[in-house]
Write an enzyme that holds these catalytic residues in place. Sequence first.
Site, PDB file in Angstrom:
ATOM      1  N   ARG A   1      10.626  12.334  65.705  1.00 16.14           N
ATOM      2  CA  ARG A   1       9.374  12.675  66.429  1.00 16.14           C
ATOM      3  C   ARG A   1       9.920  13.459  67.678  1.00 16.14           C
ATOM      4  NH1 ARG A   1       7.562   9.057  69.301  1.00 16.14           N
ATOM      5  NH2 ARG A   1       7.856   7.454  67.914  1.00 16.14           N
TER       6      ARG A   1
ATOM      7  N   TYR B   1     -13.116  28.764  68.016  1.00 11.26           N
ATOM      8  CA  TYR B   1     -12.817  28.072  66.749  1.00 11.26           C
ATOM      9  C   TYR B   1     -13.923  26.773  66.395  1.00 11.26           C
ATOM     10  CZ  TYR B   1     -10.288  25.808  62.797  1.00 11.26           C
ATOM     11  OH  TYR B   1     -10.066  25.271  61.475  1.00 11.26           O
TER      12      TYR B   1
ATOM     13  N   ASP C   1      -5.958  30.816  73.033  1.00 14.99           N
ATOM     14  CA  ASP C   1      -5.708  30.556  71.538  1.00 14.99           C
ATOM     15  C   ASP C   1      -5.490  31.902  71.114  1.00 14.99           C
ATOM     16  OD1 ASP C   1      -5.968  30.457  68.701  1.00 14.99           O
ATOM     17  OD2 ASP C   1      -7.465  28.784  68.862  1.00 14.99           O
TER      18      ASP C   1
ATOM     19  N   LYS D   1      -2.054  30.272  60.138  1.00 18.07           N
ATOM     20  CA  LYS D   1      -2.654  31.646  59.965  1.00 18.07           C
ATOM     21  C   LYS D   1      -1.452  32.624  60.089  1.00 18.07           C
ATOM     22  CE  LYS D   1      -6.221  28.797  60.185  1.00 18.07           C
ATOM     23  NZ  LYS D   1      -6.880  28.797  61.309  1.00 18.07           N
TER      24      LYS D   1
END
Length: 380
Positions: free
Chosen positions: A46, A98, A170, A195
């Site tokens: 992690r 978004y 973004d 994307k």
Amino acid sequence: MQFRTRAIHVGSEPDAGTGAVVPPIHVASTYVQPGPGEWGEFDYARSGNPTRKNLERTLASLEGGCGALAFASGMAAVHCVTMLLRSGEHVVAGTDIYGGTYRLLHQVIDRAGIQVSLACSQDLDQLAAAIRPTSRLLWIETPGNPRMSITDLRACAELAARHGLLLGVDNTFATPALTRPLELGADIVMHSATKYLGGHSDVLGGALVVRDPKLLDRLYFLQNATGATLGPFDAFLVSRGLKTLALRVVEQSRSAQQIAEFLDADSRVAQVLYPGLPQHPGHRLALRQMNGQGGAMLSFTVPGDLARTRRVVQNTRLFRLAVSLGAVESLIEQPAAMSHASYAAADRAAHGISDNLIRLSVGLEDVHDLCEDLDRALDA
Ligand SMILES: *Cc1c(COP(=O)(O)O)cnc(C)c1O
């Protein structure tokens, strides 16, 4: 090194042990330590993983940042940014954002006492008017989703600096192949790696890239403390996608331009929203800010009722009816019922997300096939 060279070589150095040209995928969840309380470069997955780190190095290089963090999804990356804020502080976000970001701002972090205002980011006066003494973050998406609005990032960076706000961008739609917000003064770049970065509809991921090492440390702390890191197999897929990012985006953008012109000349289409068309309000800015390209996303409206819109989106064969975007295969969707269904209906109306708006993600298929496909669907 130029962008395309860095996309292939930074973070993809041959494996020291074997000479493998592609670094191996490191799957270990934990690492042997030199001694109790002594730490090597990696200790627990992690906190750090070599495969993820390679991806983060590539991303930092492509966006021009001091470092990057790879997340389990784009939303995990946005959420991490919002965790920089305390209760009582305020976010100003553009209206063309978004749907998932809208939902996070209005239905999740509001519970933590963080306030949100949306303002049209194409209008700097509106943005400035939305800023309060408690504002801490300005959040912008350009091209905006789903209306492909273009926001002047340099102007936003100046506004944010004047008011002591962080500017987060973004950059999922433009990608660093077309726009590098950090070079224009942004503090944080965020990606849905799902994307264009991944580019093949086969991985979910997110990323943050920043230019201030102190901010990187804080975000790293938050990511490690909350745990939404990207797994090694997924990191590998995004790394592989990045190698062809510029080629894909430029070619897809070229096709989108042709499709936009085709739709614009078609009497069955009411309006085309594409920054590469001269009548688009953000056209000149887009050319400057997006490396002379309009991007590979476009929206258009068809006259008539909802049933007609539904017939169009259900009658393409190559454009698949699906949310998401940015991959080699072309997609079609109806934002009001799909990507932006989580907007309140009143906000959808106010922001021009009408029921007859159709959004395309233009892929890498032959553009003539794509035009033929749309032509057939418009006849349905
Ligand atoms: C998809 C998307 C997100 C969210 O990313 P996920 O990977 O789906 O969590 C955020 N912003 C934009 C512009 C997106 O397209």
